[in-house]
Design an enzyme around this catalytic site. Sequence first.
Site, PDB file in Angstrom:
ATOM      1  N   LYS A   3      45.869  41.894  38.082  1.00  0.00           N
ATOM      2  CA  LYS A   3      47.244  41.812  38.348  1.00  0.00           C
ATOM      3  C   LYS A   3      47.425  40.636  39.225  1.00  0.00           C
ATOM      4  CE  LYS A   3      49.432  44.554  37.294  1.00  0.00           C
ATOM      5  NZ  LYS A   3      49.954  44.942  35.843  1.00  0.00           N
ATOM      6  N   TRP A  37      50.386  37.018  31.876  1.00  0.00           N
ATOM      7  CA  TRP A  37      51.452  35.924  31.915  1.00  0.00           C
ATOM      8  C   TRP A  37      50.887  34.578  31.522  1.00  0.00           C
ATOM      9  CZ3 TRP A  37      54.723  35.077  37.026  1.00  0.00           C
ATOM     10  CH2 TRP A  37      55.747  34.532  36.971  1.00  0.00           C
ATOM     11  N   HIS A  42      38.197  38.500  33.354  1.00  0.00           N
ATOM     12  CA  HIS A  42      38.361  38.697  34.601  1.00  0.00           C
ATOM     13  C   HIS A  42      37.158  38.274  35.585  1.00  0.00           C
ATOM     14  CE1 HIS A  42      42.281  40.529  34.302  1.00  0.00           C
ATOM     15  NE2 HIS A  42      41.576  41.731  33.748  1.00  0.00           N
TER      16      HIS A  42
END
Length: 294
Positions: A35, A40, A92
Site C-alpha cells: 500500500k 501504481w 515487497h
Amino acid sequence: MPEIPFRYRSPDEDSDRWTGFPFRDGDIVISTRSKNGTTWMQMICALLVFGTPELPAPLSTLSPWLDWLGQPRDEVYARLAAQPHRRFVKTHTPLDGIPLDDRAHYVVVARHPLDMAVSLWHQSGNLNRERMAQLTGRPAPAGPRTPLVESLRRWVEREVDPREELDTLQGTLWHLRDAWARRDRPNVTLVHYDDLSADLGGQMRALAGRFGIEVPEQRWPELVEAATFDRMRRQADRLAPDQGGVLADRAAFFRSGRSGQGRELLDARTLARYQARTAALAPPDLLAWLHRDG
C-alpha cells in the site's frame, strides 16, 4: 552472486526465491511496502516500457511478484525468461533481502507511514477471508474487525521483528532506512507517493530519464492519463494484483487515499508517540523527506 544479508518470510512470500535470479541488462526491480504504490509504479513502468496504454497482458503477468508462494518459483522464472521486452519485477522485500545487480535499476516507493496504515486497514476489509484461508492454510480471522482509529493506535505501538513481519511501522522504516542509505547509487531511485500524486507527469518523465527510456513528446499526455487512479480503477480487472482471487472487489483496490488522513485521525498523544517511535527508528533527514516536514 552477491551475498544477501537478510531473508524475509511470511505465510505467502519468501525472499529466498530471489537467490540465483538471472538478471538481464535493464531489469527494473520495484521494491515497496504494501500500500505504498506498488501497483501504481508497476503501471508507470509498463507504460514507459511499452510506450502505450494498451498493455499486451494483465499487469500481474507482465510484472510478476517474484516472492509470492502462490506460484512455483520455476514457473515465474520461466515466464520472465520468455519475456522479450524490458522486464520490471515486483517485490515487497527490502533491498537488503534481494541481490543488487549493477545491470538492474531498483525503484523504492515511499509513503507517509500513517497513510499507509490507513490503506492497509481498508485493504484488509477488501480481502476474501475464506479464499485467503484456502491459500495460506490458516483459519480465517473470526469476529469483527478492529475499528480504524484503534487499529492505527495499535499499529503505532506494535513491536515486531521486521524479518518476521514488514507491514508494520518498524518494517516500513527498516525498508526505507536501507533504501535511503543507498539513494546515491546510480541504479537506486527513491520516489515519494505524494510527489506522484502532486506531479504525476513530472515524476514519470524523471523515471524515464533514470531508466534511459525515450518517449516521443506526443505520447506523454495519454501515458500520464493512463497512470491516473481513475483510469486504473476502470481497468481493475486487468490491473489489480489478484492472481489468487483474494480481492472481494478489484475496483476497490484502487482506493485513492488522501495524504494526511492518518495524522488527522489520531489524537495529540498518539501522534506524539508516533513521532517518538519514528525518531528512534530512522534518521532525521529520511523522516523529514518522508513526512514532508519542509
